[in-house]
Design a protein around this motif. Sequence first.
Motif, PDB file in Angstrom:
ATOM      1  N   SER A   8     122.750  83.114  77.509  1.00 23.58           N
ATOM      2  CA  SER A   8     123.996  83.757  77.913  1.00 23.58           C
ATOM      3  C   SER A   8     125.168  83.121  77.178  1.00 23.58           C
ATOM      4  CB  SER A   8     124.166  83.591  79.425  1.00 23.58           C
ATOM      5  OG  SER A   8     125.345  84.199  79.854  1.00 23.58           O
ATOM      6  N   PRO A   9     126.095  83.889  76.659  1.00 21.86           N
ATOM      7  CA  PRO A   9     126.257  85.343  76.699  1.00 21.86           C
ATOM      8  C   PRO A   9     125.721  86.054  75.439  1.00 21.86           C
ATOM      9  CG  PRO A   9     128.287  84.382  75.930  1.00 21.86           C
ATOM     10  CD  PRO A   9     127.307  83.244  76.123  1.00 21.86           C
ATOM     11  N   GLU A  10     124.924  85.393  74.623  1.00 20.17           N
ATOM     12  CA  GLU A  10     124.429  85.977  73.370  1.00 20.17           C
ATOM     13  C   GLU A  10     123.383  87.056  73.646  1.00 20.17           C
ATOM     14  OE1 GLU A  10     122.831  82.750  71.061  1.00 20.17           O
ATOM     15  OE2 GLU A  10     124.568  81.494  71.450  1.00 20.17           O
ATOM     16  N   PRO A  11     123.195  87.986  72.691  1.00 19.75           N
ATOM     17  CA  PRO A  11     122.120  88.973  72.851  1.00 19.75           C
ATOM     18  C   PRO A  11     120.753  88.302  72.759  1.00 19.75           C
ATOM     19  CG  PRO A  11     123.538  89.513  70.943  1.00 19.75           C
ATOM     20  CD  PRO A  11     123.991  88.195  71.492  1.00 19.75           C
ATOM     21  N   ALA A  12     119.760  88.913  73.393  1.00 14.18           N
ATOM     22  CA  ALA A  12     118.390  88.383  73.354  1.00 14.18           C
ATOM     23  C   ALA A  12     117.866  88.449  71.924  1.00 14.18           C
ATOM     24  CB  ALA A  12     117.495  89.194  74.278  1.00 14.18           C
ATOM     25  N   PHE A  13     116.929  87.550  71.609  1.00 17.08           N
ATOM     26  CA  PHE A  13     116.263  87.546  70.314  1.00 17.08           C
ATOM     27  C   PHE A  13     114.811  87.171  70.527  1.00 17.08           C
ATOM     28  CE2 PHE A  13     117.905  83.270  70.869  1.00 17.08           C
ATOM     29  CZ  PHE A  13     116.912  82.444  70.386  1.00 17.08           C
ATOM     30  N   THR A  14     113.992  87.353  69.496  1.00 14.01           N
ATOM     31  CA  THR A  14     112.591  86.952  69.611  1.00 14.01           C
ATOM     32  C   THR A  14     112.366  85.702  68.779  1.00 14.01           C
ATOM     33  OG1 THR A  14     111.858  88.363  67.798  1.00 14.01           O
ATOM     34  CG2 THR A  14     111.754  89.287  70.028  1.00 14.01           C
ATOM     35  N   GLN A  15     111.407  84.915  69.230  1.00  9.80           N
ATOM     36  CA  GLN A  15     111.073  83.666  68.564  1.00  9.80           C
ATOM     37  C   GLN A  15     109.554  83.501  68.592  1.00  9.80           C
ATOM     38  OE1 GLN A  15     112.417  79.979  70.558  1.00  9.80           O
ATOM     39  NE2 GLN A  15     113.406  79.522  68.623  1.00  9.80           N
ATOM     40  N   THR A  16     108.971  83.205  67.440  1.00  9.52           N
ATOM     41  CA  THR A  16     107.526  83.042  67.326  1.00  9.52           C
ATOM     42  C   THR A  16     107.213  81.649  66.825  1.00  9.52           C
ATOM     43  OG1 THR A  16     107.265  85.380  66.793  1.00  9.52           O
ATOM     44  CG2 THR A  16     105.419  83.937  66.251  1.00  9.52           C
ATOM     45  N   PHE A  17     106.296  80.978  67.519  1.00 11.67           N
ATOM     46  CA  PHE A  17     105.787  79.687  67.066  1.00 11.67           C
ATOM     47  C   PHE A  17     104.463  79.971  66.372  1.00 11.67           C
ATOM     48  CE2 PHE A  17     108.774  78.570  70.244  1.00 11.67           C
ATOM     49  CZ  PHE A  17     109.244  77.315  69.913  1.00 11.67           C
ATOM     50  N   ARG A  18     104.367  79.641  65.106  1.00 12.03           N
ATOM     51  CA  ARG A  18     103.135  79.865  64.355  1.00 12.03           C
ATOM     52  C   ARG A  18     102.582  78.510  63.933  1.00 12.03           C
ATOM     53  NH1 ARG A  18     103.886  84.242  60.420  1.00 12.03           N
ATOM     54  NH2 ARG A  18     103.606  85.443  62.317  1.00 12.03           N
ATOM     55  N   PHE A  19     101.427  78.176  64.492  1.00 12.33           N
ATOM     56  CA  PHE A  19     100.797  76.904  64.159  1.00 12.33           C
ATOM     57  C   PHE A  19     100.064  77.040  62.837  1.00 12.33           C
ATOM     58  CE2 PHE A  19     101.916  76.094  68.431  1.00 12.33           C
ATOM     59  CZ  PHE A  19     102.086  74.722  68.501  1.00 12.33           C
ATOM     60  N   LEU A  20     100.332  76.118  61.920  1.00 15.41           N
ATOM     61  CA  LEU A  20      99.746  76.141  60.588  1.00 15.41           C
ATOM     62  C   LEU A  20      98.480  75.303  60.516  1.00 15.41           C
ATOM     63  CD1 LEU A  20     103.079  75.670  58.609  1.00 15.41           C
ATOM     64  CD2 LEU A  20     101.928  77.825  59.178  1.00 15.41           C
ATOM     65  N   GLU A  21      98.500  74.166  61.197  1.00 17.09           N
ATOM     66  CA  GLU A  21      97.322  73.295  61.218  1.00 17.09           C
ATOM     67  C   GLU A  21      97.469  72.288  62.342  1.00 17.09           C
ATOM     68  OE1 GLU A  21      98.001  69.931  57.941  1.00 17.09           O
ATOM     69  OE2 GLU A  21      98.184  71.942  57.089  1.00 17.09           O
ATOM     70  N   GLY A  22      96.350  71.693  62.711  1.00 15.36           N
ATOM     71  CA  GLY A  22      96.379  70.683  63.756  1.00 15.36           C
ATOM     72  C   GLY A  22      95.213  69.730  63.614  1.00 15.36           C
ATOM     73  N   THR A  23      95.444  68.516  64.051  1.00 17.71           N
ATOM     74  CA  THR A  23      94.400  67.496  64.083  1.00 17.71           C
ATOM     75  C   THR A  23      94.396  66.922  65.499  1.00 17.71           C
ATOM     76  OG1 THR A  23      95.858  65.649  63.502  1.00 17.71           O
ATOM     77  CG2 THR A  23      94.868  66.887  61.659  1.00 17.71           C
ATOM     78  N   GLU A  24      93.571  65.923  65.730  1.00 20.47           N
ATOM     79  CA  GLU A  24      93.575  65.281  67.039  1.00 20.47           C
ATOM     80  C   GLU A  24      94.886  64.545  67.303  1.00 20.47           C
ATOM     81  OE1 GLU A  24      90.214  62.925  68.073  1.00 20.47           O
ATOM     82  OE2 GLU A  24      88.802  64.394  67.284  1.00 20.47           O
ATOM     83  N   GLU A  25      95.607  64.181  66.248  1.00 21.43           N
ATOM     84  CA  GLU A  25      96.842  63.412  66.401  1.00 21.43           C
ATOM     85  C   GLU A  25      98.109  64.248  66.360  1.00 21.43           C
ATOM     86  OE1 GLU A  25      94.676  62.464  63.677  1.00 21.43           O
ATOM     87  OE2 GLU A  25      93.540  61.271  65.112  1.00 21.43           O
ATOM     88  N   LYS A  26      98.125  65.355  65.587  1.00 24.65           N
ATOM     89  CA  LYS A  26      99.390  66.067  65.393  1.00 24.65           C
ATOM     90  C   LYS A  26      99.177  67.547  65.096  1.00 24.65           C
ATOM     91  CE  LYS A  26      99.402  64.475  60.641  1.00 24.65           C
ATOM     92  NZ  LYS A  26     100.042  63.643  59.660  1.00 24.65           N
ATOM     93  N   ALA A  27     100.294  68.272  65.131  1.00 24.20           N
ATOM     94  CA  ALA A  27     100.304  69.699  64.826  1.00 24.20           C
ATOM     95  C   ALA A  27     101.412  69.982  63.816  1.00 24.20           C
ATOM     96  CB  ALA A  27     100.563  70.504  66.091  1.00 24.20           C
ATOM     97  N   LYS A  28     101.174  71.001  63.001  1.00 24.14           N
ATOM     98  CA  LYS A  28     102.196  71.463  62.061  1.00 24.14           C
ATOM     99  C   LYS A  28     102.424  72.946  62.345  1.00 24.14           C
ATOM    100  CE  LYS A  28     102.684  70.354  57.510  1.00 24.14           C
ATOM    101  NZ  LYS A  28     102.284  70.332  56.079  1.00 24.14           N
ATOM    102  N   PHE A  29     103.713  73.332  62.492  1.00 22.19           N
ATOM    103  CA  PHE A  29     104.029  74.714  62.828  1.00 22.19           C
ATOM    104  C   PHE A  29     105.376  75.105  62.236  1.00 22.19           C
ATOM    105  CE2 PHE A  29     105.501  71.901  66.148  1.00 22.19           C
ATOM    106  CZ  PHE A  29     106.764  72.357  66.489  1.00 22.19           C
ATOM    107  N   ILE A  30     105.645  76.408  62.268  1.00 23.52           N
ATOM    108  CA  ILE A  30     106.953  76.929  61.892  1.00 23.52           C
ATOM    109  C   ILE A  30     107.469  77.764  63.055  1.00 23.52           C
ATOM    110  CG2 ILE A  30     106.600  76.927  59.389  1.00 23.52           C
ATOM    111  CD1 ILE A  30     105.989  79.926  59.581  1.00 23.52           C
ATOM    112  N   VAL A  31     108.779  77.963  63.088  1.00 27.26           N
ATOM    113  CA  VAL A  31     109.403  78.801  64.102  1.00 27.26           C
ATOM    114  C   VAL A  31     110.076  79.959  63.372  1.00 27.26           C
ATOM    115  CG1 VAL A  31     111.077  78.907  65.975  1.00 27.26           C
ATOM    116  CG2 VAL A  31     109.809  76.790  65.578  1.00 27.26           C
TER     117      VAL A  31
END
Length: 136
Positions: A8-31
């Motif tokens: 509020s008060p901005e218009p709604a938008f969409t946001q996608t989390f895309r995971f690129l890779e992951g290991t037992e220790e960490k994750a890599k993603f883009i938004v």
Amino acid sequence: ITWSVTRSPEPAFTQTFRFLEGTEEKAKFIVLALRNGERQESPPIEKTWEELQKHASFPKDQVEITETTIRTDVGEHDCWLYTFSRPGGEEGSEMVTQYWFDKARPGPPVRMLSSMDGREIYRQEPISDTSGSDTR
């Protein structure tokens, strides 16, 4: 997961989390975000699982945890509802943020809602899930 986000008060938008890779220790993603018809993409973000988990850590004396069931565009969810209350930006005001965590799957909350003195100022809910765990 693609989210509908309203600040509020901005218009709604969409946001996608895309995971690129992951290991037992960490994750890599883009938004990815789509605001007013304009697509925006973050550079790759790399976080440890502990860093991601800390986003949902709260002081015990400021959080209440209950159980509830909610329905979103991607299905019905049995959830742990975390209600986190703290002083707001102005003297005497209160900020309340609620997080609905699906008991059946790890990851971000399936709904997040923030209010200041009872007025909603932020809402985030999934509108699609291509991870294979849609519960519709």
